[in-house]
Scaffold this motif. Structure first.
Motif, PDB file in Angstrom:
ATOM      1  N   GLY A   7      20.136  22.123 -25.814  1.00 27.38           N
ATOM      2  CA  GLY A   7      21.144  21.455 -26.609  1.00 27.38           C
ATOM      3  C   GLY A   7      20.752  20.374 -27.427  1.00 27.38           C
ATOM      4  O   GLY A   7      21.082  20.412 -28.785  1.00 27.38           O
ATOM      5  N   LYS A   8      20.091  19.609 -26.851  1.00 30.90           N
ATOM      6  CA  LYS A   8      19.134  18.477 -27.525  1.00 30.90           C
ATOM      7  C   LYS A   8      18.165  18.795 -28.574  1.00 30.90           C
ATOM      8  O   LYS A   8      18.179  18.228 -29.560  1.00 30.90           O
ATOM      9  CB  LYS A   8      18.677  17.560 -26.555  1.00 30.90           C
ATOM     10  CG  LYS A   8      19.740  16.701 -25.911  1.00 30.90           C
ATOM     11  CD  LYS A   8      19.044  15.563 -24.992  1.00 30.90           C
ATOM     12  CE  LYS A   8      19.898  14.814 -24.472  1.00 30.90           C
ATOM     13  NZ  LYS A   8      19.480  13.749 -23.354  1.00 30.90           N
ATOM     14  N   VAL A   9      17.594  19.808 -28.223  1.00 28.84           N
ATOM     15  CA  VAL A   9      16.768  20.372 -29.237  1.00 28.84           C
ATOM     16  C   VAL A   9      17.164  20.991 -30.412  1.00 28.84           C
ATOM     17  O   VAL A   9      16.928  20.619 -31.530  1.00 28.84           O
ATOM     18  CB  VAL A   9      15.762  21.592 -28.661  1.00 28.84           C
ATOM     19  CG1 VAL A   9      14.997  22.365 -29.600  1.00 28.84           C
ATOM     20  CG2 VAL A   9      14.682  20.930 -27.493  1.00 28.84           C
ATOM     21  N   LEU A  10      18.411  21.775 -30.266  1.00 26.22           N
ATOM     22  CA  LEU A  10      18.959  22.345 -31.463  1.00 26.22           C
ATOM     23  C   LEU A  10      19.802  21.000 -32.341  1.00 26.22           C
ATOM     24  O   LEU A  10      19.719  21.199 -33.497  1.00 26.22           O
ATOM     25  CB  LEU A  10      20.190  23.390 -30.884  1.00 26.22           C
ATOM     26  CG  LEU A  10      19.697  24.667 -30.258  1.00 26.22           C
ATOM     27  CD1 LEU A  10      20.830  25.341 -29.833  1.00 26.22           C
ATOM     28  CD2 LEU A  10      19.014  25.370 -31.271  1.00 26.22           C
ATOM     29  N   LEU A  11      20.120  20.145 -31.606  1.00 29.62           N
ATOM     30  CA  LEU A  11      21.184  19.154 -32.367  1.00 29.62           C
ATOM     31  C   LEU A  11      19.820  18.246 -33.115  1.00 29.62           C
ATOM     32  O   LEU A  11      20.124  17.744 -34.109  1.00 29.62           O
ATOM     33  CB  LEU A  11      21.755  18.261 -31.553  1.00 29.62           C
ATOM     34  CG  LEU A  11      23.070  18.945 -30.869  1.00 29.62           C
ATOM     35  CD1 LEU A  11      23.726  17.900 -29.644  1.00 29.62           C
ATOM     36  CD2 LEU A  11      23.930  18.996 -32.073  1.00 29.62           C
ATOM     37  N   THR A  12      18.618  18.348 -32.588  1.00 32.08           N
ATOM     38  CA  THR A  12      17.518  17.460 -33.166  1.00 32.08           C
ATOM     39  C   THR A  12      17.351  18.265 -34.352  1.00 32.08           C
ATOM     40  O   THR A  12      17.108  17.631 -35.401  1.00 32.08           O
ATOM     41  CB  THR A  12      16.334  17.324 -32.255  1.00 32.08           C
ATOM     42  OG1 THR A  12      16.836  16.516 -31.176  1.00 32.08           O
ATOM     43  CG2 THR A  12      15.339  16.853 -32.777  1.00 32.08           C
ATOM     44  N   LEU A  13      17.144  19.616 -34.096  1.00 31.54           N
ATOM     45  CA  LEU A  13      16.601  20.330 -35.529  1.00 31.54           C
ATOM     46  C   LEU A  13      18.052  20.208 -36.556  1.00 31.54           C
ATOM     47  O   LEU A  13      17.586  19.866 -37.443  1.00 31.54           O
ATOM     48  CB  LEU A  13      16.784  21.923 -35.127  1.00 31.54           C
ATOM     49  CG  LEU A  13      16.387  22.641 -36.531  1.00 31.54           C
ATOM     50  CD1 LEU A  13      15.395  22.703 -36.993  1.00 31.54           C
ATOM     51  CD2 LEU A  13      16.786  24.186 -35.642  1.00 31.54           C
ATOM     52  N   ALA A 119      26.528  27.223 -36.936  1.00 27.38           N
ATOM     53  CA  ALA A 119      26.535  27.727 -35.783  1.00 27.38           C
ATOM     54  C   ALA A 119      25.715  27.007 -34.744  1.00 27.38           C
ATOM     55  O   ALA A 119      25.973  27.324 -33.510  1.00 27.38           O
ATOM     56  CB  ALA A 119      26.104  29.273 -36.117  1.00 27.38           C
ATOM     57  N   LEU A 120      24.531  26.654 -35.122  1.00 30.53           N
ATOM     58  CA  LEU A 120      23.445  25.964 -34.409  1.00 30.53           C
ATOM     59  C   LEU A 120      24.224  24.851 -33.577  1.00 30.53           C
ATOM     60  O   LEU A 120      24.090  24.623 -32.257  1.00 30.53           O
ATOM     61  CB  LEU A 120      22.278  25.399 -35.138  1.00 30.53           C
ATOM     62  CG  LEU A 120      21.379  26.743 -35.434  1.00 30.53           C
ATOM     63  CD1 LEU A 120      20.272  26.004 -36.116  1.00 30.53           C
ATOM     64  CD2 LEU A 120      20.967  27.341 -34.166  1.00 30.53           C
ATOM     65  N   ASN A 121      24.924  23.822 -34.293  1.00 32.54           N
ATOM     66  CA  ASN A 121      25.742  22.620 -33.611  1.00 32.54           C
ATOM     67  C   ASN A 121      26.691  23.343 -32.611  1.00 32.54           C
ATOM     68  O   ASN A 121      26.776  22.569 -31.584  1.00 32.54           O
ATOM     69  CB  ASN A 121      26.390  22.103 -34.610  1.00 32.54           C
ATOM     70  CG  ASN A 121      25.478  21.040 -35.574  1.00 32.54           C
ATOM     71  OD1 ASN A 121      24.543  20.855 -35.054  1.00 32.54           O
ATOM     72  ND2 ASN A 121      25.886  20.638 -36.756  1.00 32.54           N
ATOM     73  N   PHE A 126      27.947  24.128 -26.947  1.00 33.01           N
ATOM     74  CA  PHE A 126      28.440  24.915 -25.610  1.00 33.01           C
ATOM     75  C   PHE A 126      27.207  24.789 -24.471  1.00 33.01           C
ATOM     76  O   PHE A 126      27.753  24.850 -23.428  1.00 33.01           O
ATOM     77  CB  PHE A 126      28.344  26.409 -26.257  1.00 33.01           C
ATOM     78  CG  PHE A 126      28.719  27.405 -25.229  1.00 33.01           C
ATOM     79  CD1 PHE A 126      29.790  27.771 -24.509  1.00 33.01           C
ATOM     80  CD2 PHE A 126      27.300  28.108 -24.877  1.00 33.01           C
ATOM     81  CE1 PHE A 126      29.811  28.601 -23.518  1.00 33.01           C
ATOM     82  CE2 PHE A 126      27.534  29.117 -23.665  1.00 33.01           C
ATOM     83  CZ  PHE A 126      28.681  29.153 -23.117  1.00 33.01           C
ATOM     84  N   LEU A 127      26.185  24.769 -25.011  1.00 31.25           N
ATOM     85  CA  LEU A 127      25.194  24.736 -24.229  1.00 31.25           C
ATOM     86  C   LEU A 127      25.317  23.522 -23.189  1.00 31.25           C
ATOM     87  O   LEU A 127      25.051  23.128 -21.895  1.00 31.25           O
ATOM     88  CB  LEU A 127      23.952  24.834 -24.655  1.00 31.25           C
ATOM     89  CG  LEU A 127      23.310  26.355 -25.024  1.00 31.25           C
ATOM     90  CD1 LEU A 127      22.192  26.154 -25.836  1.00 31.25           C
ATOM     91  CD2 LEU A 127      23.267  27.325 -24.028  1.00 31.25           C
ATOM     92  N   GLU A 128      25.290  22.375 -23.938  1.00 37.89           N
ATOM     93  CA  GLU A 128      25.649  20.926 -23.471  1.00 37.89           C
ATOM     94  C   GLU A 128      26.805  20.811 -22.427  1.00 37.89           C
ATOM     95  O   GLU A 128      26.814  20.088 -21.482  1.00 37.89           O
ATOM     96  CB  GLU A 128      25.468  19.940 -24.189  1.00 37.89           C
ATOM     97  CG  GLU A 128      24.043  19.724 -24.933  1.00 37.89           C
ATOM     98  CD  GLU A 128      22.903  19.480 -23.785  1.00 37.89           C
ATOM     99  OE1 GLU A 128      23.076  18.479 -23.188  1.00 37.89           O
ATOM    100  OE2 GLU A 128      21.821  20.188 -23.642  1.00 37.89           O
TER     101      GLU A 128
END
Length: 137
Positions: A7-13, A119-121, A126-128
């Motif tokens: 989740g943090k990797v996606l939010l970083t992106l 969608a990534l957010n 959801f993952l976090e």
């Protein structure tokens, strides 16, 4: 060091794209250097670029610098901050006289990019949320 999660990797992106995307797309002759745009239009373009940078920096700070507890509420704040720019980009076409592009020089990618970032957010949230409900931080 903050824990690295999917989740943090996606939010970083999405934070990085929000931070830099408008500069990559608009710092050129079609936008900020467009001689046909009046100064006030350029002002609002610059405001949009600065808003993306500010929202992206807020996300990165909360993800990797902030030392408070990693909670569902904090994840919600990050997701909202990283989604606002893209929500407002999608809504901009609803205003009178707006267009996704000037002329036909490039296909309008904004809706697809904005939808992808949202969608990534949502996936990151959801993952976090799931991880926080099932594990200790």
């Amino acid at each position: 060091m903050p824990k690295i999660t999917a989740g943090k990797v996606l939010l970083t992106l999405t934070s990085l794209v929000t931070l830099t995307g408008a500069y990559l797309a608009d710092w050129n002759k079609t936008h900020i250097y467009n001689p046909n745009w009046p100064p006030h239009a350029k002002f609002h373009n610059a405001q949009t670029m600065s808003m993306g940078a500010a929202l992206g920096l807020i996300g990165l700070y909360l993800l990797w610098v902030h030392r408070g507890a990693w909670t569902r509420s904090l994840v919600q704040v990050i997701v909202v901050a990283e989604s606002l720019y893209w929500i407002t980009q999608l809504s901009a076409i609803l205003y009178p006289g707006t267009a996704l592009v000037d002329g036909d020089w490039v296909p309008p990618i904004q809706p697809a990019l904005a939808t992808t970032m949202l969608a990534l957010n949502a996936l990151a949230y959801f993952l976090e949320r799931r991880r926080l409900e099932h594990h200790t931080v």
